[in-house]
Design a protein around this motif. Structure first.
Motif, PDB file in Angstrom:
ATOM      1  N   SER A   9       0.831  -1.201   0.000  1.00 10.17           N
ATOM      2  CA  SER A   9       0.000   0.000   0.000  1.00 10.17           C
ATOM      3  C   SER A   9       0.868   1.254   0.000  1.00 10.17           C
ATOM      4  O   SER A   9       2.060   1.216   0.324  1.00 10.17           O
ATOM      5  CB  SER A   9      -0.932   0.014   1.211  1.00 10.17           C
ATOM      6  N   GLY A  49      -3.708   3.165   0.904  1.00 11.87           N
ATOM      7  CA  GLY A  49      -3.795   2.657   2.266  1.00 11.87           C
ATOM      8  C   GLY A  49      -3.478   3.715   3.295  1.00 11.87           C
ATOM      9  O   GLY A  49      -3.128   4.855   2.957  1.00 11.87           O
ATOM     10  N   PHE A  52       1.515   3.559   7.920  1.00  5.52           N
ATOM     11  CA  PHE A  52       1.922   2.381   8.685  1.00  5.52           C
ATOM     12  C   PHE A  52       3.318   2.600   9.260  1.00  5.52           C
ATOM     13  O   PHE A  52       4.088   3.433   8.778  1.00  5.52           O
ATOM     14  CB  PHE A  52       1.900   1.120   7.815  1.00  5.52           C
ATOM     15  N   ALA A 195       8.186  -3.157   7.672  1.00  5.97           N
ATOM     16  CA  ALA A 195       6.847  -2.569   7.668  1.00  5.97           C
ATOM     17  C   ALA A 195       5.862  -3.434   8.439  1.00  5.97           C
ATOM     18  O   ALA A 195       5.830  -4.661   8.277  1.00  5.97           O
ATOM     19  CB  ALA A 195       6.363  -2.385   6.233  1.00  5.97           C
ATOM     20  N   ARG A 196       5.061  -2.786   9.262  1.00  5.39           N
ATOM     21  CA  ARG A 196       3.911  -3.447   9.890  1.00  5.39           C
ATOM     22  C   ARG A 196       2.702  -3.163   9.006  1.00  5.39           C
ATOM     23  O   ARG A 196       1.785  -2.434   9.374  1.00  5.39           O
ATOM     24  CB  ARG A 196       3.712  -2.912  11.310  1.00  5.39           C
ATOM     25  N   ALA A 197       2.751  -3.678   7.816  1.00  9.15           N
ATOM     26  CA  ALA A 197       1.706  -3.429   6.819  1.00  9.15           C
ATOM     27  C   ALA A 197       1.643  -4.619   5.879  1.00  9.15           C
ATOM     28  O   ALA A 197       2.625  -5.349   5.702  1.00  9.15           O
ATOM     29  CB  ALA A 197       2.001  -2.153   6.037  1.00  9.15           C
ATOM     30  N   VAL A 217       0.932 -10.270   8.478  1.00  8.13           N
ATOM     31  CA  VAL A 217       0.517  -9.390   7.374  1.00  8.13           C
ATOM     32  C   VAL A 217       0.973  -9.829   5.992  1.00  8.13           C
ATOM     33  O   VAL A 217       0.581  -9.210   5.003  1.00  8.13           O
ATOM     34  CB  VAL A 217       1.030  -7.950   7.620  1.00  8.13           C
TER      35      VAL A 217
END
Length: 222
Positions: A9, A49, A52, A195-197, A217
């Motif tokens: 995103s 999105g 993040f 990334a926490r995405a 994720v």
């Protein structure tokens, strides 16, 4: 192993389209809620999105014959990330590679990597390097060893080198999924965590047909 498609995103579709089209000079198609970027044999899909934490990591392969051009060409367009004062960064033992790193939209840690395994692959014919494919995609996971085992079982992939508790690539010179502990900082940055995405990856692998979720994720389709 080939990475055919990666989907992540972005918080600004217009800015992302401009970066990949105007800075990296790649073919870009803009839809109502996504941007598609053609990177050689691979496709990058960017969807709209929310903000993040952390940063994604992607590497794009180039011919070794393109490396000098790529370094100079890229250095005129973006700020290169250095390691020990150098913009040119050698790969780990066993990789036989050289890279340059830089940041893209939403802080994504991008890399152009030239592998000796691609010696003889045709370089670009113009003023810009020829990007061959998405060569690597980085994924932060809570347990690297467990994720390696899941990828091996699902797709018949092998762990690459180096095989460490907090960093293990899976695949081969044609494509690597870089599994790292989600608290490990992306090299060569000094502060960027994975990334926490969501990230979705479609691959060609020895075993196909499976859909695998890694950590919280990441989705892999083979």
């Amino acid at each position: 192993m080939r990475i055919r498609e990666v989907a992540i995103s972005t918080t600004d579709l217009d800015a992302a389209a401009q970066f990949y089209r105007n800075v990296l000079e790649l073919p870009v198609a803009v839809g109502d809620d996504h941007v598609t970027v053609e990177i050689g044999l691979s496709t990058l899909i960017l969807t709209r999105g929310e903000t993040f934490a952390g940063a994604h990591h992607l590497a794009f392969g180039i011919s070794p014959d393109d490396f000098g051009l790529a370094w100079k060409w890229l250095g005129r367009r973006v700020e290169l990330i250095t390691s020990n004062g150098s913009e040119i960064i050698e790969g780990p033992p066993g990789w036989d590679s050289r890279s340059v790193y830089f940041r893209g939209p939403d802080g994504v840690v991008l890399e152009l990597i030239a592998r000796a395994a691609d010696a003889g692959v045709a370089a670009g014919t113009g003023e810009a390097p020829r990007l061959l494919s998405i060569s690597e995609v980085g994924i932060g996971v809570p347990d690297v060893r467990q994720a390696v085992g899941e990828l091996t079982e699902a797709y018949g992939l092998a762990a690459f080198t180096p095989q460490l508790p907090v960093f293990t690539p899976v695949g081969d010179h044609d494509g690597l999924i870089i599994l790292v502990d989600r608290e490990r900082i992306w090299f060569p940055t000094e502060a960027d965590l994975p990334a926490r995405a969501a990230v979705a990856v479609r691959i060609d692998a020895p075993k196909g047909g499976a859909t695998l979720t890694l950590g919280e994720v990441a989705r892999i389709d083979g």
